[in-house]
Each structure stands twice: as structure tokens, then as C-alpha cells.
Design a protein around this motif. Sequence first.
Motif, PDB file in Angstrom:
ATOM      1  N   UNK A 173       0.865  -1.185   0.000  1.00  0.00           N
ATOM      2  CA  UNK A 173       0.000   0.000   0.000  1.00  0.00           C
ATOM      3  C   UNK A 173       0.898   1.231   0.000  1.00  0.00           C
ATOM      4  N   UNK A 174       0.728   2.102  -0.969  1.00  0.00           N
ATOM      5  CA  UNK A 174       1.602   3.260  -1.105  1.00  0.00           C
ATOM      6  C   UNK A 174       1.534   4.174   0.114  1.00  0.00           C
ATOM      7  N   UNK A 175       2.682   4.792   0.417  1.00  0.00           N
ATOM      8  CA  UNK A 175       2.739   5.640   1.609  1.00  0.00           C
ATOM      9  C   UNK A 175       1.829   6.862   1.536  1.00  0.00           C
ATOM     10  N   UNK A 176       1.486   7.307   0.347  1.00  0.00           N
ATOM     11  CA  UNK A 176       0.592   8.467   0.247  1.00  0.00           C
ATOM     12  C   UNK A 176      -0.786   8.144   0.836  1.00  0.00           C
ATOM     13  N   UNK A 177      -1.234   6.909   0.699  1.00  0.00           N
ATOM     14  CA  UNK A 177      -2.529   6.522   1.282  1.00  0.00           C
ATOM     15  C   UNK A 177      -2.431   6.436   2.802  1.00  0.00           C
ATOM     16  N   UNK A 178      -1.303   5.871   3.249  1.00  0.00           N
ATOM     17  CA  UNK A 178      -1.119   5.696   4.694  1.00  0.00           C
ATOM     18  C   UNK A 178      -1.008   7.065   5.376  1.00  0.00           C
ATOM     19  N   UNK A 207       1.337  -5.273   2.561  1.00  0.00           N
ATOM     20  CA  UNK A 207       2.244  -4.530   3.446  1.00  0.00           C
ATOM     21  C   UNK A 207       1.890  -3.054   3.341  1.00  0.00           C
ATOM     22  N   UNK A 208       1.792  -2.360   4.467  1.00  0.00           N
ATOM     23  CA  UNK A 208       1.569  -0.913   4.438  1.00  0.00           C
ATOM     24  C   UNK A 208       2.912  -0.209   4.562  1.00  0.00           C
ATOM     25  N   UNK A 209       3.135   0.768   3.708  1.00  0.00           N
ATOM     26  CA  UNK A 209       4.393   1.509   3.683  1.00  0.00           C
ATOM     27  C   UNK A 209       4.243   2.892   4.285  1.00  0.00           C
ATOM     28  N   UNK A 210       5.316   3.420   4.845  1.00  0.00           N
ATOM     29  CA  UNK A 210       5.299   4.793   5.341  1.00  0.00           C
ATOM     30  C   UNK A 210       4.478   4.972   6.609  1.00  0.00           C
TER      31      UNK A 210
END
Length: 278
Positions: A201-206, A233-236
Motif C-alpha cells: 500500500x503506497x505511503x501516500x494513502x497511509x 504490506x503498508x508503507x510509510x
Amino acid sequence: AKSSGKDKTVFFNAGIGGQLSRKMELEKDLRLALEHRQFFIVYQPKWDAKLGREAGFEALLRWQHPDKGIVSPGEFIPIAEETGLIVPMTRWMLGEVCRLNRRWHDEGLFRVCVSVNMSYRVFESMTLLDMVEDALRSSGLEGAMLELEITESIAMKNMAITLSQLQRVRDLGVKVSMDDFGTGHSSLGRLDEIPVDTLKIDQSFVKSSDRVSKQALIVGIIGIARLLDLEVVAEGVETVEQAEFLLSRGCVLMQGYYYGRPMLPEEVEAGAWKLAAV
Ligand code: C2E
Ligand code: CA
Ligand code: CA
Ligand code: CA
């Protein structure tokens, strides 16, 4: 620019010239950086918040420039891609990562997968299989302990050559994850055709996961992963609130400053970052 008497022209040229010269200098210096051993690799943990242990590491490249200090990958990776230097750099990196991970296994420190970011150039060069085979053979690491991170744009750029090479490395047991998922150009329609094991999952969403609209996207990605039987996996992940939200929606694998920054191997081995994890 020559003095032409036209102030505007001189101004304009000086500005562009200034930018070009840093880029051109970096390009020239990048050609020597590998043999001069100016690259080093940092490792960022991926944390399993359910089991409370590390789930893997992502290898990230750093360039210690002799007089410009540390140049960020955001600046030098595009140059390395334009010049094609990314191909030998990735070969070197795969070798280093597999060697280190094999040592971690042998010493009983970690038994996890380490991931390496891929560039479209590597797929274009048609050398991926050879690079991966060499790295695994010379380190003695098993394929399942190596992961390649690709992006939607790599997969879309040339679907046929990407898929065939991915298929071959997967036959060696190597894992594949889809990086920055949700930010690329609608590969959703063909996601089932791309051989991947994990969605990141891109860090911009997180980052904006306090907003309902982004929460819906995150929940959607987790749902897609579940339907296609993929890991997610969630990033950021930077805050406990973000971690708790993700966990409450069934995403247990986390990567981000909250769990640990990218670190040198010695720092990873010292394990101090584990204190921050929930
Ligand atoms: P990426 O693959 O999406 O890597 C994640 C980036 O997010 C890394 O930046 C990492 O340091 C940063 N990051 C991780 N957790 C957090 C967080 O909690 N908050 C924030 N704000 N940032 C976080 P980095 O190391 O600067 O790398 C940037 C990009 O450069 C990478 O994005 C990747 O696309 C590229 N890159 C780095 N190393 C390599 C490499 O060896 N090969 C290739 N092809 N690309 C690389
Ligand atoms: Ca990545
Ligand atoms: Ca990413
Ligand atoms: Ca990125």
C-alpha cells in the motif's frame, strides 16, 4: 551563455545551465561510483504487528558522493536509469543483499526475506534471471529469501518481457511484490496476470489515512489482496494511529519510520529498532 546584450536570455540560460551542470556532474561521477565503492545499502524493517517480529527488510541504495555528501536516490536513480548504469548497480546490489541475508541465516539472526527494488531497465536488459541466479548461487541463499519489488509502471511498460522474466525468477522460489500499489496506471484490470505475492500500500494513502476517502482506498486494497490471496504490506507508517487503523482493517505487515528507519547492517543486527514496535 555568451553575453548577447539581451539580459533575459542570459538569465534564462544561466538558470538552466546551473541545473544541467549538477546533473551532468552526477552522471559523470555515477559512472565511477561502483568501482570506487561509493554505494552502500541500508535496510528498513517490515514488521509483523500480529506476531510482534520482523517480517523482512527492504534494501535501499545510498550514494556517498566524495564531495557532495549523500545524494538521495530520488536524484540519482533517474540518472542511473537514463544512462543504463542501474543495471550493473542492481547486479551488485543483488549480490550484496543475498550475501548479507545468507550470513544472517547462518548466524541465526534473522530468517526473513530481503527485497530489492527493480527498474524497468533491468527487465529491458533481459539479464534479470542471470543476475538473480548468480546472486543466489554465489551466496548459497535460498530463492524464497529474496524478493523483488516492481511497480505497476514496470509491469505496464512491456508486459510480455516483464512477465516472462518474473515467471522465471519465481520458478527459483523468489518472491515478487507490487510497490506503490494504487498510484500507477490502472493495472488493476490485469493484476491477476502479473505474478506477484504481495501488494504494498503506497505511503501516500497511509499518510492521509485519517481521511475517510483514503481509508476506503486502503480497505479496498486489503480486500483485493485477500481476494487474490496476496500478502499486503503498508508503507510509510509513521504513527501509532496509522498502525492501529491498518491493523483494525486486517493489514498486519507494516513498514515505516514508526517501526524503523532504513539502517546500516550493524544497526539492524543490534536490534534497537525493535523497541519502537507495537
Ligand atoms: P520506495 O521503493 O517506495 O522506497 C520507500 C521510500 O520511503 C524509501 O525512500 C524510504 O526511506 C522511505 N520511507 C520509508 N518509511 C517511511 C516513512 O515512514 N515516512 C517517510 N516519509 N518515508 C519513508 P528512499 O530510500 O529515499 O528511496 C526512494 C526511492 O528510490 C524508492 O522508493 C525507490 O523507488 C528508489 N530506490 C531506492 N533504492 C533503490 C534501488 O536500489 N534500486 C532502484 N531501482 N530504486 C531504488
Ligand atoms: Ca520499494
Ligand atoms: Ca514504495
Ligand atoms: Ca516510491
